[in-house]
Write a protein that holds these residues in place. Sequence first.
Motif, PDB file in Angstrom:
ATOM      1  N   ARG A  17       7.287  37.039  18.168  1.00 22.27           N
ATOM      2  CA  ARG A  17       6.009  36.327  18.098  1.00 22.27           C
ATOM      3  C   ARG A  17       5.368  36.490  16.723  1.00 22.27           C
ATOM      4  O   ARG A  17       5.559  37.495  16.055  1.00 22.27           O
ATOM      5  N   ASP A  18       4.580  35.491  16.374  1.00 22.31           N
ATOM      6  CA  ASP A  18       3.765  35.517  15.149  1.00 22.31           C
ATOM      7  C   ASP A  18       2.514  34.666  15.367  1.00 22.31           C
ATOM      8  O   ASP A  18       2.224  33.765  14.615  1.00 22.31           O
ATOM      9  N   ASP A  19       1.804  34.988  16.429  1.00 16.57           N
ATOM     10  CA  ASP A  19       0.627  34.196  16.778  1.00 16.57           C
ATOM     11  C   ASP A  19      -0.641  35.027  16.612  1.00 16.57           C
ATOM     12  O   ASP A  19      -0.609  36.126  16.064  1.00 16.57           O
ATOM     13  N   GLU A  20      -1.747  34.503  17.116  1.00 17.02           N
ATOM     14  CA  GLU A  20      -3.041  35.173  16.935  1.00 17.02           C
ATOM     15  C   GLU A  20      -3.150  36.478  17.731  1.00 17.02           C
ATOM     16  O   GLU A  20      -3.985  37.322  17.423  1.00 17.02           O
ATOM     17  N   ARG A  21      -2.309  36.678  18.721  1.00 13.64           N
ATOM     18  CA  ARG A  21      -2.364  37.901  19.533  1.00 13.64           C
ATOM     19  C   ARG A  21      -1.340  38.946  19.109  1.00 13.64           C
ATOM     20  O   ARG A  21      -1.637  40.135  19.162  1.00 13.64           O
ATOM     21  N   VAL A  22      -0.135  38.516  18.742  1.00 16.14           N
ATOM     22  CA  VAL A  22       0.946  39.439  18.389  1.00 16.14           C
ATOM     23  C   VAL A  22       1.657  38.908  17.156  1.00 16.14           C
ATOM     24  O   VAL A  22       2.013  37.736  17.090  1.00 16.14           O
ATOM     25  N   ASP A  23       1.869  39.789  16.188  1.00 13.11           N
ATOM     26  CA  ASP A  23       2.569  39.404  14.962  1.00 13.11           C
ATOM     27  C   ASP A  23       3.682  40.416  14.692  1.00 13.11           C
ATOM     28  O   ASP A  23       3.414  41.557  14.309  1.00 13.11           O
ATOM     29  N   ASP A  24       4.922  39.992  14.905  1.00 18.76           N
ATOM     30  CA  ASP A  24       6.071  40.868  14.701  1.00 18.76           C
ATOM     31  C   ASP A  24       6.537  40.924  13.248  1.00 18.76           C
ATOM     32  O   ASP A  24       7.436  41.699  12.927  1.00 18.76           O
TER      33      ASP A  24
END
Length: 116
Positions: A17-24
């Motif tokens: 993921r690389d969204d507003e909640r989780v960024d790996d």
Amino acid sequence: MEPMEINAGGWYLRALRDDERVDDRPALADGGITDPAYVRMRRSQWLSDSAYSWAVCQPNTGEMLAEVIVTPLDTTASLTGWAREGHMDALDTASAAVTRFTEGALGLAVIEGRGA
């Protein structure tokens, strides 16, 4: 196929993921992966059934510790992966769970062991 989540005992496997909640992306950078399109590429591979990847995560924080990748070949599949320093145990456990998923749900024999 849509990304599938896997419970691997002490580890939680989910799509990158690389969204507003989780960024790996910071964890990926620890693994030497700095391509800004990497997460998008992995998502696209799921949808096209060309490869499946899982972020191996700490269940209570969601922190990515490793990545496992399955690439379908024909009736077989290649399984590879990498782990952040100090997290080979997470990779080993996740690789076993993904092997079971690949063989049971996808019907593909895993022909390669873990490797980066």
